[in-house]
Design a protein around this motif. Sequence first.
Motif, PDB file in Angstrom:
ATOM      1  N   ALA A  54       0.991  -1.877  -0.139  1.00 37.75           N
ATOM      2  CA  ALA A  54      -0.138  -0.240  -0.126  1.00 37.75           C
ATOM      3  C   ALA A  54       0.683   1.551   0.160  1.00 37.75           C
ATOM      4  O   ALA A  54       0.208   2.577  -0.844  1.00 37.75           O
ATOM      5  N   ALA A  55       1.772   1.092   0.684  1.00 39.25           N
ATOM      6  CA  ALA A  55       3.257   2.661   1.406  1.00 39.25           C
ATOM      7  C   ALA A  55       3.710   2.347  -0.136  1.00 39.25           C
ATOM      8  O   ALA A  55       3.789   3.549  -1.071  1.00 39.25           O
ATOM      9  N   LEU A  56       4.065   1.265  -0.881  1.00 41.63           N
ATOM     10  CA  LEU A  56       5.464   1.896  -2.493  1.00 41.63           C
ATOM     11  C   LEU A  56       4.198   2.145  -3.684  1.00 41.63           C
ATOM     12  O   LEU A  56       4.161   2.459  -4.797  1.00 41.63           O
ATOM     13  N   LEU A  57       2.257   1.264  -3.742  1.00 42.60           N
ATOM     14  CA  LEU A  57       1.688   2.418  -4.025  1.00 42.60           C
ATOM     15  C   LEU A  57       1.721   4.024  -4.605  1.00 42.60           C
ATOM     16  O   LEU A  57       1.183   4.433  -5.465  1.00 42.60           O
ATOM     17  N   ALA A  58       1.763   4.052  -3.227  1.00 40.59           N
ATOM     18  CA  ALA A  58       0.919   5.578  -2.994  1.00 40.59           C
ATOM     19  C   ALA A  58       2.558   6.606  -3.464  1.00 40.59           C
ATOM     20  O   ALA A  58       1.481   8.042  -3.104  1.00 40.59           O
ATOM     21  N   LEU A  59       3.674   5.729  -3.563  1.00 44.85           N
ATOM     22  CA  LEU A  59       4.169   7.128  -3.054  1.00 44.85           C
ATOM     23  C   LEU A  59       5.189   7.577  -4.801  1.00 44.85           C
ATOM     24  O   LEU A  59       5.239   8.655  -4.597  1.00 44.85           O
ATOM     25  N   TYR A  67       4.578  15.752  -2.411  1.00 46.79           N
ATOM     26  CA  TYR A  67       5.035  15.812  -1.202  1.00 46.79           C
ATOM     27  C   TYR A  67       6.577  14.998  -1.068  1.00 46.79           C
ATOM     28  O   TYR A  67       6.330  14.398   0.181  1.00 46.79           O
ATOM     29  N   LEU A  68       6.998  14.683  -1.065  1.00 48.74           N
ATOM     30  CA  LEU A  68       8.050  13.561  -1.281  1.00 48.74           C
ATOM     31  C   LEU A  68       9.604  14.075  -1.399  1.00 48.74           C
ATOM     32  O   LEU A  68       9.283  15.048  -2.204  1.00 48.74           O
ATOM     33  N   ASP A  69      10.124  14.086  -0.546  1.00 50.48           N
ATOM     34  CA  ASP A  69      11.239  15.468  -0.261  1.00 50.48           C
ATOM     35  C   ASP A  69      12.364  14.171  -0.595  1.00 50.48           C
ATOM     36  O   ASP A  69      13.156  13.414   0.351  1.00 50.48           O
ATOM     37  N   THR A  70      13.230  14.385  -1.978  1.00 54.61           N
ATOM     38  CA  THR A  70      14.164  13.156  -2.386  1.00 54.61           C
ATOM     39  C   THR A  70      15.316  13.449  -1.745  1.00 54.61           C
ATOM     40  O   THR A  70      16.048  12.312  -1.372  1.00 54.61           O
ATOM     41  N   LYS A  71      14.905  14.480  -1.156  1.00 58.45           N
ATOM     42  CA  LYS A  71      17.025  14.788  -0.809  1.00 58.45           C
ATOM     43  C   LYS A  71      16.651  14.169   0.622  1.00 58.45           C
ATOM     44  O   LYS A  71      18.008  13.877   1.294  1.00 58.45           O
ATOM     45  N   ALA A  72      15.673  14.219   1.636  1.00 57.29           N
ATOM     46  CA  ALA A  72      15.877  13.424   3.456  1.00 57.29           C
ATOM     47  C   ALA A  72      15.530  11.840   2.723  1.00 57.29           C
ATOM     48  O   ALA A  72      15.919  11.832   3.943  1.00 57.29           O
TER      49      ALA A  72
END
Length: 92
Positions: A54-59, A67-72
């Motif tokens: 479920a989390a992988l599909l939401a990414l 909403y995704l901070d790729t640096k962090a």
Amino acid sequence: MKEFVLPLLAGVGCGVLSAWGIGGGTLLLLVMTLVFGVDQTAAQGINLLYFLPAALLALPAHKKNGYLDTKALPWLIGSGLICAALAAWLSA
């Protein structure tokens, strides 16, 4: 067949509610223990495994919406893995 269809429908329903942000994982845990009679510890383990896809599909949606901070992300993944390993070691 009936033993397979009802749990499948419960999982799909909880998945839809999870997608809406209602807390389908919590509902899945309650359905498994109260309706289907699954042992609580087994239901918690299944619920954790249910969270991963479920989390992988939401990414992708979170990345698309910004909403995704790729640096962090590397720091968060690394610290999460270290803390999970330490917690598993401490619990044993």
